[in-house]
Design a protein around this motif. Structure first.
Motif, PDB file in Angstrom:
ATOM      1  N   TYR A 400       0.823  -1.207   0.000  1.00  0.00           N
ATOM      2  CA  TYR A 400       0.000   0.000   0.000  1.00  0.00           C
ATOM      3  C   TYR A 400       0.862   1.263   0.000  1.00  0.00           C
ATOM      4  CZ  TYR A 400      -4.005  -3.013   0.950  1.00  0.00           C
ATOM      5  OH  TYR A 400      -4.983  -3.981   0.862  1.00  0.00           O
ATOM      6  N   ASN A 405       2.685   2.117  -5.686  1.00  0.00           N
ATOM      7  CA  ASN A 405       1.415   2.174  -6.402  1.00  0.00           C
ATOM      8  C   ASN A 405       1.471   3.180  -7.551  1.00  0.00           C
ATOM      9  OD1 ASN A 405      -1.105   0.559  -5.234  1.00  0.00           O
ATOM     10  ND2 ASN A 405       0.257   1.043  -3.526  1.00  0.00           N
ATOM     11  N   SER A 406       2.355   4.164  -7.438  1.00  0.00           N
ATOM     12  CA  SER A 406       2.534   5.092  -8.558  1.00  0.00           C
ATOM     13  C   SER A 406       3.232   4.407  -9.715  1.00  0.00           C
ATOM     14  CB  SER A 406       3.346   6.315  -8.104  1.00  0.00           C
ATOM     15  OG  SER A 406       2.648   7.041  -7.111  1.00  0.00           O
ATOM     16  N   GLY A 409       0.779   2.452 -11.444  1.00  0.00           N
ATOM     17  CA  GLY A 409      -0.407   3.231 -11.785  1.00  0.00           C
ATOM     18  C   GLY A 409      -0.804   3.170 -13.250  1.00  0.00           C
ATOM     19  N   PRO A 425      -8.600   2.180  -8.329  1.00  0.00           N
ATOM     20  CA  PRO A 425      -7.863   1.446  -9.364  1.00  0.00           C
ATOM     21  C   PRO A 425      -8.564   0.162  -9.803  1.00  0.00           C
ATOM     22  CG  PRO A 425      -6.784   1.256  -7.225  1.00  0.00           C
ATOM     23  CD  PRO A 425      -7.812   2.310  -7.083  1.00  0.00           C
ATOM     24  N   TRP A 432      -1.400  -4.342 -10.800  1.00  0.00           N
ATOM     25  CA  TRP A 432      -1.345  -4.714  -9.386  1.00  0.00           C
ATOM     26  C   TRP A 432      -1.343  -3.455  -8.511  1.00  0.00           C
ATOM     27  CZ3 TRP A 432       3.421  -2.878  -7.721  1.00  0.00           C
ATOM     28  CH2 TRP A 432       4.437  -2.772  -8.688  1.00  0.00           C
ATOM     29  N   MET A 433      -2.060  -2.479  -8.977  1.00  0.00           N
ATOM     30  CA  MET A 433      -2.253  -1.240  -8.224  1.00  0.00           C
ATOM     31  C   MET A 433      -3.337  -1.492  -7.169  1.00  0.00           C
ATOM     32  SD  MET A 433      -3.180   2.456  -9.916  1.00  0.00           S
ATOM     33  CE  MET A 433      -2.874   3.993  -9.068  1.00  0.00           C
ATOM     34  N   LEU A 434      -2.975  -1.373  -5.883  1.00  0.00           N
ATOM     35  CA  LEU A 434      -3.913  -1.713  -4.819  1.00  0.00           C
ATOM     36  C   LEU A 434      -4.709  -0.524  -4.316  1.00  0.00           C
ATOM     37  CD1 LEU A 434      -1.915  -4.295  -2.680  1.00  0.00           C
ATOM     38  CD2 LEU A 434      -3.594  -4.689  -4.480  1.00  0.00           C
ATOM     39  N   ASP A 435      -4.188   0.691  -4.494  1.00  0.00           N
ATOM     40  CA  ASP A 435      -4.937   1.859  -4.050  1.00  0.00           C
ATOM     41  C   ASP A 435      -4.428   3.094  -4.773  1.00  0.00           C
ATOM     42  OD1 ASP A 435      -6.846   3.308  -2.716  1.00  0.00           O
ATOM     43  OD2 ASP A 435      -6.276   2.588  -0.730  1.00  0.00           O
ATOM     44  N   ASN A 436      -5.207   4.133  -4.733  1.00  0.00           N
ATOM     45  CA  ASN A 436      -4.862   5.410  -5.336  1.00  0.00           C
ATOM     46  C   ASN A 436      -3.700   6.025  -4.551  1.00  0.00           C
ATOM     47  OD1 ASN A 436      -4.827   8.229  -5.985  1.00  0.00           O
ATOM     48  ND2 ASN A 436      -6.896   8.011  -6.811  1.00  0.00           N
ATOM     49  N   PRO A 437      -2.533   6.221  -5.151  1.00  0.00           N
ATOM     50  CA  PRO A 437      -1.374   6.704  -4.394  1.00  0.00           C
ATOM     51  C   PRO A 437      -1.571   8.099  -3.804  1.00  0.00           C
ATOM     52  CG  PRO A 437      -0.898   6.665  -6.757  1.00  0.00           C
ATOM     53  CD  PRO A 437      -2.192   5.948  -6.559  1.00  0.00           C
TER      54      PRO A 437
END
Length: 675
Positions: A400, A405-406, A409, A425, A432-437
């Motif tokens: 996370y 994550n960027s 992205g 995302p 494999w982006m788990l959340d908005n950075p």
């Protein structure tokens, strides 16, 4: 009768006139012989008359009452003292010559100091002027690239984050390889005391210290130099000396800087058009290999045309990185008389991270005071108090993390949707982006607040011209608070069904140190120089921890644990350690060309096993000043040459946990039953 009275009065006036004639005001100007500049702060005393003296002002001028038979003594650090008979003069101007023997670089070597030319061990030195005004948060970061054999790396770009320092390489496979840090004689606590998880980012205890207060840094590299610290010298020792006052007019130093930081060597990422073309090329290669997708381009599946001029194109590094300001302001005052000198400072440092959501602030104050009580006793104190606040985000070793994550992205994904909410995302095509950075950087709270106090008082007694005794009592106190919050809107909270998750932790560390040692210095004839040191010390540390975690928050605007619906964990714990030490060192020089050093220290540590409570750490070294030999004279090829050899044993007790010798004993609970 009247005539006798007149004679008596005449004799009295004559006597008074003679007394006044015996002393008169002597004045003059004192300059440096090398450049004819005035010398402020020069001590001007009457030889053999204690307490009668003055100092020169900022223009090098002085004024003193003296008689014709008095001898004026002019003395100043780094210059050869002069003695001048007053005679019938009322003005005496003086030109002081540089004392080359005093100007040889003097280095702190642990419980004393030595001229660099007399060293037999490996010691590096960095001047405080070399690191002053550098735009760095901590002194260890300032050492990067400034001392041979010292390797400094920063595992994280977060301001105030922990630094890794290795002296002559990695010294342990499983224990600590960090050196021992000693500030004004206090071996300080330098490990990460924060219990906050931020994806591998540690805090830096050395960032609690203001680098602008530092006078010099000495680095003890080999066993001969560091054996005086025994069981803590295996990784090398960093000796830090802070600034002290000097006699003379009060001096005010005001300094500051302001700058802007930017990311360097940023990874070049694909645009949305390049991303779609790459996907189309992958499909074509798969079809050529025999795959049958039922389509031959990604536009038919995702609905995005690479040739669309209005195609969403999010550059995630531009969204999480910024131009970040860094600023520092210091004010220091120093000065004093020939009896009392002072140095005091206050500073403010503020560094915003180049990644949004990160930053480091520090405010610090210091007072160093030295007082000569009388001819044989000197007392003093060193005190500093610092408060730091470090803002961190999830990063590095966490799925996370902001940067990770960027990198993963999707450029087709916006930062926010049209309604202002953060884009998810899982509604787009990040593999494999788990959340908005940006959501992680702006809404995950990771605060560490630290109050750090270092203080010592000391007394130094001159028992005889050759023998001195020094005693000191020091305290290193740290109060640290951790606070974190994982928001309701985050993917991590939703996946765990937390509805918001918060933690609070507190660490209190109190360490005290008592030192006592004797130093004997003697010159026998013209060829033999001897210095002996012997002492003992006791150090103990007590550390306590408390933490609490909670879930279920009403909204992301209320993040204190008191509003959470459920406390999920809570604990308190504590630990302590102690160290008793006895040490000695002998330095012997013959004709200033053949130099010997022998050191021994016995450390009794609570971390050692019961049957091996004490360890002994000896060392010996020899240096030969070849450049001073007669056969080296008369040549211009080599200006100075010295050979040295050393051998010693040092330990690494800081790499051993408290109560490690009792590893088979523990306290725990099983099915809510203590055991």
């Amino acid at each position: 009768m009247m005539k006798s009275l007149q004679v008596f009065v005449a004799i009295m006036f004559l006597s008074i006139g003679l007394i006044h004639a015996q002393t008169r005001t002597i004045s003059g100007t004192i300059i440096a012989q090398e450049d004819n500049f005035p010398l402020p702060g020069v001590n001007v005393t009457l030889k053999g008359k204690q307490g009668q003296g003055t100092i020169s002002d900022v223009d090098g001028k002085y004024s003193i009452e003296a008689g014709a038979d008095d001898v004026l003594v002019f003395s100043f650090v780094g210059y050869t003292a002069q003695e001048i008979l007053v005679g019938n003069r009322s003005q005496i101007d003086v030109s002081l010559a540089t004392d080359e023997t005093q100007l040889g670089e003097v280095l702190v070597v642990g419980y004393g100091s030595q001229n660099r030319r007399d060293l037999t061990g490996a010691v590096g030195s960095v001047s405080g002027e070399d690191i002053a005004r550098l735009p760095v948060a901590s002194l260890d970061n300032a050492l990067q690239g400034r001392a041979a054999g010292v390797f400094v790396t920063s595992p994280s770009g977060t301001p105030g984050a922990g630094i890794t320092m290795q002296i002559r390489g990695n010294t342990s496979l499983s224990a600590s390889s960090q050196p021992l840090y000693v500030i004004d004689g206090i071996p300080i606590i330098s490990e990460d005391l924060s219990g906050l998880f931020s994806g591998g980012q540690s805090t830096n205890s050395l960032a609690d210290i203001n680098p602008n207060d530092i006078e010099s840094i000495e680095i003890l590299k080999d066993a001969s130099a560091s054996a005086i610290y025994g069981s803590r010298g295996a990784n090398g020792v960093v000796l830090i000396t802070t600034k002290r006052g000097k006699s003379g007019e009060a001096k005010i130093d005001i300094s500051g800087f302001y700058g802007v930081q930017n990311v360097t060597n940023e990874i070049e990422m694909h645009s949305s058009q390049e991303f779609l073309e790459l996907m189309n090329d992958a499909i074509r290669q798969d079809i050529r290999a025999g795959e049958d997708y039922g389509y031959d381009n990604i536009t038919d599946v995702w609905g995005f045309d690479p040739e669309d001029p209005d195609l969403q194109n999010t550059r995630w590094f531009d969204e999480i990185f910024r131009s970040a300001p860094i600023q520092s302001y210091d004010i220091a005052a120093s000065g004093g008389t020939d009896k009392t000198q002072y140095y005091t400072s206050i500073s403010y440092f503020d560094q915003e991270g180049v990644q949004i959501g990160t930053g480091f602030k520090r405010i610090s104050g210091r007072i160093n005071l030295d007082t000569e009580v009388n001819d044989w006793l000197k007392v003093g104190t060193n005190m500093t108090l610092n408060r730091t606040i470090q803002n961190r985000t999830i990063n590095d070793n966490s799925l996370y993390g902001v940067v990770i994550n960027s990198i993963a992205g999707d450029p087709l994904m916006p930062v926010r949707e049209e309604d202002g909410s953060y884009a998810d995302p899982f509604n787009y095509f990040g593999w494999w982006m788990l959340d908005n950075p940006v959501l992680i950087a702006e809404n995950y709270y990771r605060y560490t607040r630290t109050v750090r106090g270092l203080s010592s008082v000391f007394a130094e007694a001159t028992i005889s011209p050759d023998l001195k005794w020094r005693s000191s009592l020091s305290i290193d106190y740290t109060s640290l608070d951790d606070e974190s919050y994982t928001p309701i809107i985050s993917r991590e909270s939703q996946n765990g069904n937390f509805n918001g998750f918060g933690t609070y932790g507190s660490t209190q560390d109190f360490t005290w140190l008592a030192e006592n040692y004797l130093t004997y210095t003697k010159t026998f004839g013209e060829d033999h120089n001897f210095t002996g040191l012997a002492g003992f010390s006791y150090q103990a540390s007590n550390r306590n921890f408390a933490s609490i975690s909670a879930q279920g928050f009403p909204s992301d605007q209320f993040t204190k644990l008191s509003v959470a619906s459920r406390v999920t964990a809570g604990s308190t714990s504590g630990t302590e350690w102690g160290l008793a030490s006895y040490y000695a060192r002998i330095n012997y020089g013959f004709k200033d060309k053949y130099l010997f050093t022998f050191t021994g220290r016995a450390d009794g540590s609570s971390r050692f096993g019961e049957n091996f409570r004490f360890g002994f750490f000896p060392s010996g070294s020899f240096a030969w000043r070849i450049g001073d030999e007669e056969f080296m004279q008369g040549q211009d090829l080599i200006s100075d040459l010295k050979a040295r050899v050393s051998y010693g044993l040092t330990g690494n007790q800081d790499g051993i946990g408290n109560f490690a010798s009792r590893g088979l004993f523990g306290v725990t609970a099983y099915r809510q039953t203590p055991g």
